[in-house]
Design an enzyme around this catalytic site. Structure first.
Site, mmCIF file in Angstrom:
data_model
loop_
_atom_site.group_PDB
_atom_site.id
_atom_site.type_symbol
_atom_site.label_atom_id
_atom_site.label_comp_id
_atom_site.label_asym_id
_atom_site.label_seq_id
_atom_site.Cartn_x
_atom_site.Cartn_y
_atom_site.Cartn_z
ATOM 1 N N ASP A 200 0.876 -1.175 0.000
ATOM 2 C CA ASP A 200 0.000 0.000 0.000
ATOM 3 C C ASP A 200 0.912 1.223 0.000
ATOM 4 O O ASP A 200 1.493 1.582 1.022
ATOM 5 C CB ASP A 200 -0.896 -0.039 1.249
ATOM 6 C CG ASP A 200 -1.685 1.250 1.446
ATOM 7 O OD1 ASP A 200 -1.548 2.174 0.609
ATOM 8 O OD2 ASP A 200 -2.437 1.338 2.434
ATOM 9 N N LYS A 226 -3.839 11.868 -3.423
ATOM 10 C CA LYS A 226 -2.770 12.158 -2.455
ATOM 11 C C LYS A 226 -1.485 12.570 -3.161
ATOM 12 O O LYS A 226 -0.526 12.994 -2.530
ATOM 13 C CB LYS A 226 -2.502 10.936 -1.571
ATOM 14 C CG LYS A 226 -3.617 10.669 -0.558
ATOM 15 C CD LYS A 226 -3.226 9.557 0.385
ATOM 16 C CE LYS A 226 -4.092 9.473 1.615
ATOM 17 N NZ LYS A 226 -5.378 8.816 1.436
ATOM 18 N N CYS A 364 -8.413 6.020 10.344
ATOM 19 C CA CYS A 364 -8.730 4.761 9.672
ATOM 20 C C CYS A 364 -7.720 3.688 10.047
ATOM 21 O O CYS A 364 -7.312 2.879 9.202
ATOM 22 C CB CYS A 364 -8.783 4.920 8.149
ATOM 23 S SG CYS A 364 -10.074 6.023 7.617
#
Lengths: 406, 151
Positions: A200, A226, A364
């Site tokens: 990720d 991002k 998160c």
């Protein structure tokens, strides 16, 4: 050449905005980065003069839109070191990229009794899709521990890799702590054991040069929004033989070769994974964002951000009662912290009153918050349009916060 | 800082620092949890309700931001010795106060000290903090036996 952040700030129209009577101080780029004018203009220009659906029309407008879209694919392949542009799949965001792998590769390759290894510091996007997969197929999740400073316990991770481990999925950079993980070391360990790897990279690609071939991973996911591009376009990189062996994720138009009611054959990679009309303009915008980043240089960005991180860390630690959560030596420009007397949400609200945008909450990453023993943190994330003035304003506002709640 | 002082009034800061009725109620006959998963706020509401439907005692425990903690603290003082029907009316009045538009005059009649939460109207994302304890209280007295959430 000195890094001129003041000059760079002028490329970002939103940084001129007034917020509650103050100039906006944006310290939440890890949640989503602001967009340079070049990106905003590219989207506007594309809709004004070049828009049509792709991979369809015989007319010039559609052919040109297709060409531009495919050029961005090649551009991104080059930007992240993917040997072949077909290894770049356009998705909405890193979350969708990971879900694609979990659904398509995961359901084919992972079965009852198999194991998926993750780390404690994962974002929910790199936990929940695997948990859902594990529930569907009867597999098990195993979670590598981290140390108190937020560094991955590699020995523990290695001890989890066994005969039934099919996948190692981990973040290159922790969104909540900033910890930079040893990606190529981990992929090498997995490769020796024949374990597939997914990285990720949502928090890595905006801040450092990335070369997926050198990293040796099988899959790499990141979000365009991002990386200073528009929301709505993200990327899944996958090694070509893997992508070719995988069944489609979503079915529909654009991903087929031939359709009849007897059966359908699928288009080759990458079209196989891009059903339906994609967010064409966002992909074009993402291309403009990559152009913009390359003009500055990812190496220079990484160096500047590191100096800003060191400065901000020193300054924040002068505030009595402030504790930084995540103190790895190898760290991206993300600073999570708690204040003795004020809950992160109250910190966020007081800072908002000063025009300062930070993220508060669990980021998160609830399992990580539990591990660090905090219900939530305040997080300031820095990027190359932030300056020492931003840090000064943050520090002053935190002093005010302390006075209010002390 | 004006908006902020409007939000963080002295009463709220005081109740945040020294929450009232902040304890487990051993002889509670109603109980409910309140959670704001996004914030990490978590509290448990305890109440002892008499046979004729009066809230004899109400306490809370948990962690949360200043707004949620002060709201829980002030609420427990406010609803003590009221009938369930009165508490229901208080819930609705309080909810109306914190969700009304800042441009409208604040309806604070009958809300007593709870009027200090009028400042929350300027900060819509904090409404769920102010109402968390109230949702938990309603769940407790309705004995839904489940977790109340405000998001």
């Amino acid at each position: 050449m000195k890094f001129d952040a003041e000059q760079i700030r002028k490329d970002f129209p939103i940084l001129e905005t007034r917020m509650r009577g103050h100039t906006l101080t944006y310290l939440d780029s890890a949640a989503s980065a602001q967009k340079p004018r070049a990106v905003i203009d590219a989207i506007s220009d594309f809709y004004s003069s070049h828009y049509a659906n792709i991979h369809r029309g015989v007319y010039q407008l559609s052919a040109e839109a297709t060409l531009r879209y495919e050029e961005v694919r090649s551009q991104i392949a080059k930007f992240i070191g993917a040997p072949d542009p077909r290894e770049v799949i356009f998705v909405r965001n890193a979350t969708e990229a990971i879900n694609l792998v979990a659904r398509s590769w995961g359901e084919k390759e992972i079965g009852r009794g198999d194991e998926i290894v993750l780390t404690t510091m994962e974002h929910h996007a790199n936990i929940v899709p695997w948990q859902m997969l594990a529930e569907r197929v009867g597999a098990t999740l195993r979670v590598a521990a981290i140390f108190d400073d937020g560094v991955l316990d590699v020995d523990h991770l290695v001890s989890l890799l066994g005969r039934r481990t099919r996948l190692l999925a981990f973040s290159a950079v922790s969104n909540a702590l900033g910890t930079i993980n040893p990606v190529s070391e981990l992929t090498a360990i997995a490769r020796e054991r024949g374990i597939t790897t997914l990285v990720d990279g949502a928090q890595a690609v905006p801040h450092q040069p990335v070369d997926v071939a050198a990293l040796g991973c099988d899959f790499y996911a990141f979000s365009g929004h991002k990386v200073f591009g528009p929301s709505g376009a993200g990327v899944l990189y996958g090694r070509l033989p893997l992508l070719e062996s995988m069944p489609p994720f979503l079915g529909g138009g654009d991903m087929i070769e031939n359709v009849s009611f007897k059966g359908t054959s699928y288009a080759p990679v990458p079209q196989k994974f891009e059903a339906g009309t994609p967010d064409i303009a966002s992909v074009i915008g993402l291309g403009a964002a990559i152009d913009y980043l390359e003009a500055i240089g990812m190496d220079r960005i990484a160096t500047y951000e590191h100096s800003l991180l060191v400065h901000a860390t020193e300054r924040l630690l002068t505030i009595p009662g402030l504790r930084i959560i995540g103190t790895a030596k190898e760290k991206a420009a993300v600073i999570s912290f708690v204040l003795d007397d004020a809950h992160p949400h109250d910190v966020g609200t007081v800072l908002d009153g000063e025009g300062i945008a930070i993220r508060t909450g669990h980021h998160c990453a609830q399992p990580l918050m539990n591990r660090m023993g905090v219900p939530a943190t305040a997080r300031a994330s820095l990027t190359f349009y932030n300056t020492r003035d931003d840090i000064d304003r943050l520090v002053a506002a935190l002093h005010k916060t302390r006075e209010l709640f002390h | 800082m004006d908006d902020l002082r409007e939000l963080y009034q002295d009463t709220i800061l005081d109740h945040n620092k020294k929450p009232r009725n902040f304890r487990v109620l051993d002889d509670a006959n109603r109980e409910a949890d309140g959670r704001n998963p996004l914030c990490g706020d978590a509290l448990t509401l305890y109440a002892r309700v008499s046979d004729d439907g009066r809230v004899e005692e109400v306490t809370f425990q948990g962690t949360g931001c200043a707004i949620s903690k002060a709201s829980a603290s002030l609420m427990t003082d406010f609803v003590k010795n009221k009938t369930l029907e009165e508490v229901q009316n208080d819930f609705e009045r309080f909810h109306r106060l914190v969700t009304s538009l800042p441009s409208e005059p604040a309806e604070i009649d009958g809300l007593g000290k709870l009027a200090v939460f009028a400042g929350v109207r300027e900060f819509p994302v904090r409404v769920k903090c102010a109402t968390l304890a109230w949702h938990a209280l309603r769940a407790a007295i309705e004995d839904e036996g489940k977790v109340a959430k405000t998001e």
